[in-house]
Design a protein around this motif. Structure first.
Motif, PDB file in Angstrom:
ATOM      1  N   LEU A   1       0.803  -1.210  -0.016  1.00  0.00           N
ATOM      2  CA  LEU A   1      -0.173  -0.130  -0.136  1.00  0.00           C
ATOM      3  C   LEU A   1       0.885   1.087  -0.066  1.00  0.00           C
ATOM      4  O   LEU A   1       0.570   2.144  -0.645  1.00  0.00           O
ATOM      5  CB  LEU A   1      -0.932  -0.252   1.169  1.00  0.00           C
ATOM      6  CG  LEU A   1      -2.181  -0.994   1.045  1.00  0.00           C
ATOM      7  CD1 LEU A   1      -2.788  -0.968   2.391  1.00  0.00           C
ATOM      8  CD2 LEU A   1      -3.273  -0.262  -0.065  1.00  0.00           C
TER       9      LEU A   1
ATOM     10  N   TYR B   1       1.546   3.389  -3.087  1.00  0.00           N
ATOM     11  CA  TYR B   1       0.155   4.034  -3.880  1.00  0.00           C
ATOM     12  C   TYR B   1       0.029   5.469  -3.093  1.00  0.00           C
ATOM     13  O   TYR B   1       0.047   5.568  -1.811  1.00  0.00           O
ATOM     14  CB  TYR B   1      -0.895   3.177  -3.518  1.00  0.00           C
ATOM     15  CG  TYR B   1      -0.896   2.119  -4.658  1.00  0.00           C
ATOM     16  CD1 TYR B   1      -1.520   2.034  -5.860  1.00  0.00           C
ATOM     17  CD2 TYR B   1      -0.183   0.933  -4.491  1.00  0.00           C
ATOM     18  CE1 TYR B   1      -1.552   1.066  -6.959  1.00  0.00           C
ATOM     19  CE2 TYR B   1      -0.157  -0.352  -4.991  1.00  0.00           C
ATOM     20  CZ  TYR B   1      -0.649  -0.160  -6.461  1.00  0.00           C
ATOM     21  OH  TYR B   1      -0.693  -1.042  -7.128  1.00  0.00           O
ATOM     22  N   ASP B   2      -0.187   6.516  -3.932  1.00  0.00           N
ATOM     23  CA  ASP B   2      -0.371   7.660  -3.446  1.00  0.00           C
ATOM     24  C   ASP B   2      -1.962   7.741  -2.827  1.00  0.00           C
ATOM     25  O   ASP B   2      -2.751   6.927  -3.215  1.00  0.00           O
ATOM     26  CB  ASP B   2      -0.606   8.544  -4.710  1.00  0.00           C
ATOM     27  CG  ASP B   2      -0.770  10.083  -4.188  1.00  0.00           C
ATOM     28  OD1 ASP B   2       0.025  10.739  -3.590  1.00  0.00           O
ATOM     29  OD2 ASP B   2      -1.782  10.657  -4.592  1.00  0.00           O
ATOM     30  N   LYS B   3      -2.072   8.655  -1.784  1.00  0.00           N
ATOM     31  CA  LYS B   3      -3.601   8.497  -1.158  1.00  0.00           C
ATOM     32  C   LYS B   3      -4.655   8.819  -2.282  1.00  0.00           C
ATOM     33  O   LYS B   3      -6.097   8.530  -1.949  1.00  0.00           O
ATOM     34  CB  LYS B   3      -3.574   9.524  -0.152  1.00  0.00           C
ATOM     35  CG  LYS B   3      -3.454  10.864  -0.596  1.00  0.00           C
ATOM     36  CD  LYS B   3      -3.404  11.905   0.603  1.00  0.00           C
ATOM     37  CE  LYS B   3      -3.674  13.255   0.219  1.00  0.00           C
ATOM     38  NZ  LYS B   3      -3.437  14.253   1.201  1.00  0.00           N
TER      39      LYS B   3
ATOM     40  N   SER C   1      -4.613   7.881  -5.425  1.00  0.00           N
ATOM     41  CA  SER C   1      -4.286   6.741  -6.758  1.00  0.00           C
ATOM     42  C   SER C   1      -5.388   6.111  -7.001  1.00  0.00           C
ATOM     43  O   SER C   1      -6.427   5.771  -6.400  1.00  0.00           O
ATOM     44  CB  SER C   1      -3.284   5.860  -6.144  1.00  0.00           C
ATOM     45  OG  SER C   1      -3.735   5.015  -5.159  1.00  0.00           O
TER      46      SER C   1
ATOM     47  N   LYS D   1      -9.796   5.719  -5.431  1.00  0.00           N
ATOM     48  CA  LYS D   1      -8.788   6.348  -4.475  1.00  0.00           C
ATOM     49  C   LYS D   1      -8.034   5.085  -3.729  1.00  0.00           C
ATOM     50  O   LYS D   1      -8.728   4.000  -3.588  1.00  0.00           O
ATOM     51  CB  LYS D   1      -9.670   7.313  -3.477  1.00  0.00           C
ATOM     52  CG  LYS D   1      -9.997   8.470  -4.279  1.00  0.00           C
ATOM     53  CD  LYS D   1     -10.365   9.393  -3.221  1.00  0.00           C
ATOM     54  CE  LYS D   1     -10.805  10.717  -3.853  1.00  0.00           C
ATOM     55  NZ  LYS D   1     -11.706  10.890  -4.806  1.00  0.00           N
ATOM     56  N   ARG D   2      -6.983   5.385  -3.047  1.00  0.00           N
ATOM     57  CA  ARG D   2      -6.366   4.550  -2.369  1.00  0.00           C
ATOM     58  C   ARG D   2      -7.349   3.657  -1.152  1.00  0.00           C
ATOM     59  O   ARG D   2      -7.023   2.664  -0.729  1.00  0.00           O
ATOM     60  CB  ARG D   2      -5.268   4.930  -1.627  1.00  0.00           C
ATOM     61  CG  ARG D   2      -4.290   4.005  -1.058  1.00  0.00           C
ATOM     62  CD  ARG D   2      -3.091   4.639  -0.471  1.00  0.00           C
ATOM     63  NE  ARG D   2      -2.863   4.030   0.968  1.00  0.00           N
ATOM     64  CZ  ARG D   2      -1.435   4.252   1.522  1.00  0.00           C
ATOM     65  NH1 ARG D   2      -0.569   4.658   0.702  1.00  0.00           N
ATOM     66  NH2 ARG D   2      -1.527   3.739   2.683  1.00  0.00           N
TER      67      ARG D   2
ATOM     68  N   ILE E   1      -8.479   0.481  -2.438  1.00  0.00           N
ATOM     69  CA  ILE E   1      -7.479  -0.444  -2.193  1.00  0.00           C
ATOM     70  C   ILE E   1      -7.319  -1.029  -0.703  1.00  0.00           C
ATOM     71  O   ILE E   1      -6.985  -2.308  -0.360  1.00  0.00           O
ATOM     72  CB  ILE E   1      -6.076  -0.053  -2.673  1.00  0.00           C
ATOM     73  CG1 ILE E   1      -6.465   0.571  -4.111  1.00  0.00           C
ATOM     74  CG2 ILE E   1      -4.964  -0.790  -2.802  1.00  0.00           C
ATOM     75  CD1 ILE E   1      -5.666   1.374  -4.775  1.00  0.00           C
ATOM     76  N   GLU E   2      -7.354   0.040   0.265  1.00  0.00           N
ATOM     77  CA  GLU E   2      -6.844  -0.253   1.519  1.00  0.00           C
ATOM     78  C   GLU E   2      -8.007  -1.157   2.189  1.00  0.00           C
ATOM     79  O   GLU E   2      -7.873  -2.115   2.917  1.00  0.00           O
ATOM     80  CB  GLU E   2      -7.038   1.020   2.371  1.00  0.00           C
ATOM     81  CG  GLU E   2      -5.755   1.896   2.132  1.00  0.00           C
ATOM     82  CD  GLU E   2      -5.470   3.231   2.934  1.00  0.00           C
ATOM     83  OE1 GLU E   2      -6.794   3.600   3.556  1.00  0.00           O
ATOM     84  OE2 GLU E   2      -4.560   3.852   2.836  1.00  0.00           O
TER      85      GLU E   2
ATOM     86  N   LYS F   1       5.289   7.074  -6.059  1.00  0.00           N
ATOM     87  CA  LYS F   1       4.134   6.755  -5.694  1.00  0.00           C
ATOM     88  C   LYS F   1       3.515   6.219  -6.729  1.00  0.00           C
ATOM     89  O   LYS F   1       3.468   7.047  -7.813  1.00  0.00           O
ATOM     90  CB  LYS F   1       3.367   7.587  -4.725  1.00  0.00           C
ATOM     91  CG  LYS F   1       3.838   7.981  -3.316  1.00  0.00           C
ATOM     92  CD  LYS F   1       4.080   6.838  -2.459  1.00  0.00           C
ATOM     93  CE  LYS F   1       4.630   7.356  -1.130  1.00  0.00           C
ATOM     94  NZ  LYS F   1       4.639   6.305  -0.020  1.00  0.00           N
TER      95      LYS F   1
END
Length: 164
Positions: free
Chosen positions: A28, A31-33, A35, A63-64, A67-68, A142
């Protein structure tokens, strides 16, 4: 100073190694916040879908945060799509091209292949990735945008982040 080929290569290898090691928190960090992570589908005419907002995608996170959430579900086994046990993967990157680069960003394209082993079955996934990299506030690269085109004609099960 322009972002170098070697820095880009090492960064992308680090991202893939984190997936192979199941070190999702480190993955993680790549990755940019803000992304975007997109895996478009192939349509019935053999073309890729072009708009993740209005057409089908295999995966899409704008957005990230998305992904999170996916990583959280994998780590806590709170996903109906999660694979238990998690597959062992080996990612390979080749044909890395730096399409454009400056001191703060770069556009890259590369070929990738992932071998995935689970329940004594080996699956191979392969494709092309288009990635926009930016230099973060901490000076590290990133991922701002990643579009992974899965070129397999047939997949046996749900594709997840660790397959790409």
């Amino acid at each position: 100073m322009t972002i170098s080929y070697d820095e880009i290569r090492d960064f992308l290898h680090s991202e893939q190694r984190a997936l192979d090691d199941k070190d999702y928190n480190h993955w993680l960090e790549h990755y940019d916040k803000n992304s975007e992570f997109w895996v478009p589908c192939w349509d019935v005419d053999g073309g890729l879908t072009e708009d993740p907002q209005s057409e089908m995608s295999l995966l899409y996170y704008d957005k990230r945060d998305g992904i999170e959430d996916r990583v959280f579900r994998i780590q806590t086994e709170r996903s109906s799509a999660s694979s238990l046990p998690e597959p062992r993967t080996q990612h390979m990157l080749s044909n890395l091209e730096v399409l454009a680069a400056s001191s703060n960003d770069a556009e890259v394209r590369y070929s990738w292949m992932t071998h995935s082993v689970r329940y004594n079955n080996v699956d191979t996934y392969f494709g092309t990735a288009f990635v926009t990299l930016i230099r973060g506030e901490d000076g590290k690269l990133k991922i701002k945008r990643k579009k992974a085109v899965l070129k397999n004609d047939y997949i046996h099960h749900v594709v997840d982040i660790y397959h790409l």
